[in-house]
Scaffold this motif. Structure first.
Motif, PDB file in Angstrom:
ATOM      1  N   MET A  32       0.550  -9.413   0.769  1.00 37.88           N
ATOM      2  CA  MET A  32      -0.253  -8.134   0.513  1.00 37.88           C
ATOM      3  C   MET A  32      -0.622  -7.435   1.643  1.00 37.88           C
ATOM      4  N   GLY A  68      -3.066  -4.102   2.724  1.00 41.30           N
ATOM      5  CA  GLY A  68      -4.106  -3.342   2.108  1.00 41.30           C
ATOM      6  C   GLY A  68      -5.302  -3.396   3.043  1.00 41.30           C
ATOM      7  N   SER A  69      -6.537  -3.063   2.078  1.00 43.87           N
ATOM      8  CA  SER A  69      -7.817  -3.000   2.754  1.00 43.87           C
ATOM      9  C   SER A  69      -8.253  -4.289   2.803  1.00 43.87           C
ATOM     10  N   GLN A 120      -5.982  -3.535  -9.985  1.00 43.47           N
ATOM     11  CA  GLN A 120      -7.305  -4.434 -10.995  1.00 43.47           C
ATOM     12  C   GLN A 120      -6.218  -5.201 -12.216  1.00 43.47           C
ATOM     13  N   PHE A 150       3.750  -8.743  14.119  1.00 41.14           N
ATOM     14  CA  PHE A 150       2.701  -7.695  13.925  1.00 41.14           C
ATOM     15  C   PHE A 150       1.835  -8.216  12.964  1.00 41.14           C
ATOM     16  N   GLY A 191      -1.915  -5.668 -10.336  1.00 41.55           N
ATOM     17  CA  GLY A 191      -2.126  -6.460  -9.112  1.00 41.55           C
ATOM     18  C   GLY A 191      -2.740  -7.963  -9.183  1.00 41.55           C
ATOM     19  N   GLU A 192      -3.827  -7.910  -9.834  1.00 43.58           N
ATOM     20  CA  GLU A 192      -4.591  -9.012 -10.167  1.00 43.58           C
ATOM     21  C   GLU A 192      -3.886 -10.202 -11.166  1.00 43.58           C
ATOM     22  N   PRO A 195       0.739  -1.081   0.155  1.00 40.08           N
ATOM     23  CA  PRO A 195       0.160  -0.059   0.045  1.00 40.08           C
ATOM     24  C   PRO A 195       0.938   1.382   0.144  1.00 40.08           C
ATOM     25  N   TRP A 196       0.196   2.512   0.097  1.00 41.50           N
ATOM     26  CA  TRP A 196       0.978   3.575  -0.094  1.00 41.50           C
ATOM     27  C   TRP A 196       1.144   4.318   1.374  1.00 41.50           C
ATOM     28  N   SER A 207       1.626   0.354  -4.641  1.00 45.86           N
ATOM     29  CA  SER A 207       0.692   1.275  -4.725  1.00 45.86           C
ATOM     30  C   SER A 207       0.985   2.010  -5.902  1.00 45.86           C
ATOM     31  N   GLU A 208      -0.248   2.412  -6.673  1.00 42.91           N
ATOM     32  CA  GLU A 208      -0.016   3.522  -7.705  1.00 42.91           C
ATOM     33  C   GLU A 208       0.270   4.916  -7.186  1.00 42.91           C
ATOM     34  N   LEU A 230      -4.453  -6.706   6.516  1.00 41.10           N
ATOM     35  CA  LEU A 230      -5.652  -5.927   6.339  1.00 41.10           C
ATOM     36  C   LEU A 230      -5.979  -4.764   7.390  1.00 41.10           C
ATOM     37  N   CYS A 254      -2.448   1.736   9.657  1.00 40.89           N
ATOM     38  CA  CYS A 254      -3.557   0.692   9.835  1.00 40.89           C
ATOM     39  C   CYS A 254      -3.830   0.582  11.476  1.00 40.89           C
ATOM     40  N   THR A 264      -8.863  -8.815  10.050  1.00 39.32           N
ATOM     41  CA  THR A 264      -7.453  -8.207   9.795  1.00 39.32           C
ATOM     42  C   THR A 264      -6.510  -9.014   8.823  1.00 39.32           C
ATOM     43  N   GLY A 312      -7.586  -2.057  10.041  1.00 36.98           N
ATOM     44  CA  GLY A 312      -7.813  -2.256  11.497  1.00 36.98           C
ATOM     45  C   GLY A 312      -8.995  -1.085  11.864  1.00 36.98           C
ATOM     46  N   PHE A 338      -9.531   5.810   8.359  1.00 40.13           N
ATOM     47  CA  PHE A 338      -8.102   6.198   7.666  1.00 40.13           C
ATOM     48  C   PHE A 338      -7.847   7.491   7.323  1.00 40.13           C
TER      49      PHE A 338
HETATM   50  P1  NAD Z   1      -5.629  -1.087  -1.053  1.00 35.97           P
HETATM   51  O1  NAD Z   1      -6.282  -2.460  -0.666  1.00 35.97           O
HETATM   52  O2  NAD Z   1      -6.420  -0.111  -1.972  1.00 35.97           O
HETATM   53  O3  NAD Z   1      -4.369  -1.403  -1.786  1.00 35.97           O
HETATM   54  C1  NAD Z   1      -3.250  -2.087  -1.595  1.00 35.97           C
HETATM   55  C2  NAD Z   1      -2.455  -2.756  -2.841  1.00 35.97           C
HETATM   56  O4  NAD Z   1      -3.246  -3.790  -3.249  1.00 35.97           O
HETATM   57  C3  NAD Z   1      -2.056  -1.670  -3.662  1.00 35.97           C
HETATM   58  O5  NAD Z   1      -0.907  -1.859  -4.233  1.00 35.97           O
HETATM   59  C4  NAD Z   1      -3.179  -1.714  -4.827  1.00 35.97           C
HETATM   60  O6  NAD Z   1      -2.668  -1.541  -6.210  1.00 35.97           O
HETATM   61  C5  NAD Z   1      -3.395  -3.360  -4.497  1.00 35.97           C
HETATM   62  N1  NAD Z   1      -4.748  -3.867  -5.190  1.00 35.97           N
HETATM   63  C6  NAD Z   1      -5.906  -3.139  -5.088  1.00 35.97           C
HETATM   64  N2  NAD Z   1      -6.801  -4.132  -5.833  1.00 35.97           N
HETATM   65  C7  NAD Z   1      -6.223  -5.296  -6.204  1.00 35.97           C
HETATM   66  C8  NAD Z   1      -6.592  -6.533  -6.668  1.00 35.97           C
HETATM   67  N3  NAD Z   1      -7.763  -6.614  -7.086  1.00 35.97           N
HETATM   68  N4  NAD Z   1      -5.655  -7.689  -6.815  1.00 35.97           N
HETATM   69  C9  NAD Z   1      -4.617  -7.279  -6.502  1.00 35.97           C
HETATM   70  N5  NAD Z   1      -3.943  -6.219  -5.857  1.00 35.97           N
HETATM   71  C10 NAD Z   1      -4.659  -5.101  -5.889  1.00 35.97           C
HETATM   72  O7  NAD Z   1      -5.169  -0.354   0.258  1.00 35.97           O
HETATM   73  P2  NAD Z   1      -4.690   1.008   0.219  1.00 35.97           P
HETATM   74  O8  NAD Z   1      -5.309   1.964   0.135  1.00 35.97           O
HETATM   75  O9  NAD Z   1      -3.106   1.108  -0.759  1.00 35.97           O
HETATM   76  O10 NAD Z   1      -3.977   0.848   2.035  1.00 35.97           O
HETATM   77  C11 NAD Z   1      -4.990   1.436   2.965  1.00 35.97           C
HETATM   78  C12 NAD Z   1      -5.184   0.167   3.705  1.00 35.97           C
HETATM   79  O11 NAD Z   1      -4.008  -0.869   3.667  1.00 35.97           O
HETATM   80  C13 NAD Z   1      -6.068   0.288   4.834  1.00 35.97           C
HETATM   81  O12 NAD Z   1      -7.332  -0.651   4.845  1.00 35.97           O
HETATM   82  C14 NAD Z   1      -5.077  -0.221   6.007  1.00 35.97           C
HETATM   83  O13 NAD Z   1      -5.708  -0.553   7.254  1.00 35.97           O
HETATM   84  C15 NAD Z   1      -4.672  -1.270   5.371  1.00 35.97           C
HETATM   85  N6  NAD Z   1      -3.226  -1.384   5.936  1.00 35.97           N
HETATM   86  C16 NAD Z   1      -2.811  -2.832   6.800  1.00 35.97           C
HETATM   87  C17 NAD Z   1      -1.853  -2.560   7.194  1.00 35.97           C
HETATM   88  C18 NAD Z   1      -1.496  -3.909   8.311  1.00 35.97           C
HETATM   89  O14 NAD Z   1      -0.386  -4.205   8.615  1.00 35.97           O
HETATM   90  N7  NAD Z   1      -2.461  -4.751   8.779  1.00 35.97           N
HETATM   91  C19 NAD Z   1      -0.599  -1.893   7.315  1.00 35.97           C
HETATM   92  C20 NAD Z   1      -0.965  -0.911   6.513  1.00 35.97           C
HETATM   93  C21 NAD Z   1      -1.923  -0.342   5.847  1.00 35.97           C
END
Ligand code: NAD
Length: 488
Positions: free
Chosen positions: A225, A227-228, A208, A446, A211-212, A150-151, A177-178, A250, A283, A452, A252, A382
């Protein structure tokens, strides 16, 4: 001056086979900093082929040599640190001291796993016939790891995947991340170019498309990964038919509990930091606050005063406390959560809107009169919000914290051992902070419980996730066994 950065595959620059380019902006000025390729399936195929090609060589590279290459990356990163921190700040947004901390933590991760990787390859277990048999539990690398990042901490969260994956003997394809691809390419090209070609590759593009394609590629056995939750669910559904090993970190909805004995002034300082670090885009940001009913007014007053004193600005300005949000669309979510809360009876004590200036800033916001069923207390915001709720009994607060489907972290401010023990035993979360929120320890795992995702980074657990177990049962004696056919 804006820059175009090609992708990085097998230690070479690669422009996209199809698709266009994606702008990357400075979120504090809205200026375009540069562009990265909108990579797609063909680029992923090329990167995975390079990583697979490199795997045999990397797997059989001595652990000591792998460690030295990782330490060399640290040395190069230290030499480049001013440039890296500047670009990181411009592209990601948070204040420079926070970026410096991120860059330093990322290097600690490399150092830690470089050393841990030298340590062991499994264990020897007791055999049924100790004189003639040997039983080994081997820890083997999977092969090609897809690291999707993520970013919000683009270098740190990459390092938590890259360092253990490499130390374990895997090769890696990174999908940043983009929003933070420029800094990712800069770091990898500049500081890891001494690794054998194909061991580390970067494919840029959208989640999309790029990543996918990475998740769907049959030769990628592990997807790590962060992310969300929604993205994690999508990745899990794409990966399920291939039974891939998923390591998901994911979202939090961390709680921050002020115990009755807490020093309110210090608790307010801790809360401002844990809720507003990186403009609340962590997160483990404190996103739900629980304070004893009788102390709410006094606590909210101190918190509000501290938050009003924070200075918004460009992350590179020396007097900035809080930078912008990373992209414009994230402000809508924050505004919607505040609007929902206010429409249902919450009161905004400070902040609550976008300031009148360029950049994706949002005022740090303190709310009271919040209820657990408001969106701001349920879904991940967030952003820079501090919704302060109340409780009367600790067990009630714990039950309300556990009602969330998320289980990443939780903080309590107290000096009372019984209260603290009750809290850390009762709360379902991967990290419990007592008095000192957001602090990680490289030797400690962690990650989160429940939705999550269950993955763990850091510590030996963070290495283990990139290794699969193989049991070797070795009998030195070729003679037939009594218990084979035919049965007596
Ligand atoms: P996001 O889910 O939008 O993107 C994360 C990554 O996944 C990016 O690189 C994105 O391009 C990629 N992605 C998106 N769709 C995809 C798909 N269909 N297939 C494969 N890859 C895909 O998340 P974000 O906005 O970049 O980051 C914020 C989120 O990350 C928040 O929900 C935050 O809580 C979570 N986060 C969690 C932790 C943790 O350790 N648990 C740490 C930091 C951030």
């Amino acid at each position: 001056m804006s820059m175009d950065r090609p992708m990085w595959i097998a230690n070479e620059h690669v422009v996209p086979s199809a698709g266009g380019w994606i702008d990357s902006e400075d979120p504090a000025t809205e200026e375009v900093l540069g562009r990265v390729p909108a990579g797609g399936k063909e680029d992923v195929d090329r990167a995975v082929a390079a990583a697979l090609d490199a795997w045999d060589g990397w797997r059989y590279t001595a652990a000591n040599d792998r460690a030295e290459l990782m330490h060399e990356a640290v040395a190069k990163s230290l030499d480049a640190s001013d440039d890296l921190v500047e670009l990181l700040t411009k592209e990601q947004g948070k204040a420079r001291p926070e970026q410096e901390e991120e860059a330093e933590w990322a290097l600690t991760s490399l150092r830690y796993y470089a050393e841990l990787g030298r340590n062991g390859l499994g264990r020897v277990i007791p055999s049924a016939e100790p004189r003639t048999q040997l039983n080994l539990v081997l820890k083997e690398p999977y092969g090609v790891v897809g690291a999707i990042v993520p970013w919000n901490f683009p270098l740190l969260l990459l390092s938590w995947k890259l360092a253990p994956a490499l130390a374990a003997g895997n090769t890696v394809v990174i999908k940043p991340s983009e929003l933070t691809s420029l800094i990712t390419l800069e770091w990898i090209e500049r500081c890891f170019d001494h690794f054998p070609a194909g061991v580390i590759n970067v494919v840029t593009g959208t989640g999309q498309e790029a990543g996918e394609a990475l998740v769907a590629h049959p030769d990628v056995r592990v997807i790590a990964m962060t992310g969300s939750v929604a993205t994690g669910q999508r990745i899990a559904s794409v990966a399920a038919p291939m039974m891939k090993h998923l390591h998901l970190e994911l979202g939090g909805k961390d709680a921050f509990v002020v115990a009755p004995d807490a020093d309110l002034e210090a608790a307010a300082d801790a809360l401002a930091y844990s809720a507003l670090f990186n403009a609340g885009q962590v997160c483990t940001s404190s996103e739900r606050i629980y304070v004893p009913s009788g102390q709410r007014d006094g606590f909210a007053e101190v918190v509000t005063e501290k938050v009003r004193g924070l200075r918004l600005g460009h992350g590179l300005d020396a007097d900035t406390d809080m930078g912008p949000m990373a992209a414009n669309r994230f402000r809508d979510k924050v505004a919607n959560h505040i609007e929902d809360a206010v429409s249902r009876g919450a009161t905004v004590l400070t902040g609550g809107k976008r300031p009148d200036r360029a950049g994706y800033f949002f005022e740090p916001t303190v709310l009271v009169d919040v209820k657990d069923d408001m969106v701001i207390m349920q879904e991940e915001t967030f952003g820079p919000t501090i919704p302060i709720g109340t409780y009367d009994q600790l067990d009630d607060a714990i039950a309300r914290i556990n009602a969330s489907p998320m289980g990443l972290g939780a903080t309590i401010r107290s000096s009372d051992p019984l209260t603290i023990k009750r809290f850390y035993e009762g709360v379902k979360a991967g990290t419990i902070w007592v008095n000192d929120p957001l602090t990680d320890n490289y030797a400690g795992p962690f990650g989160g419980m429940k939705m999550t995702g269950g993955g763990r980074e850091l510590g030996p657990e963070g290495l283990e996730t990139f290794l699969e177990s193989k049991h070797v049962h070795w009998d030195f004696d070729q003679a037939p066994k009594d218990w084979w056919f035919p049965y007596p």
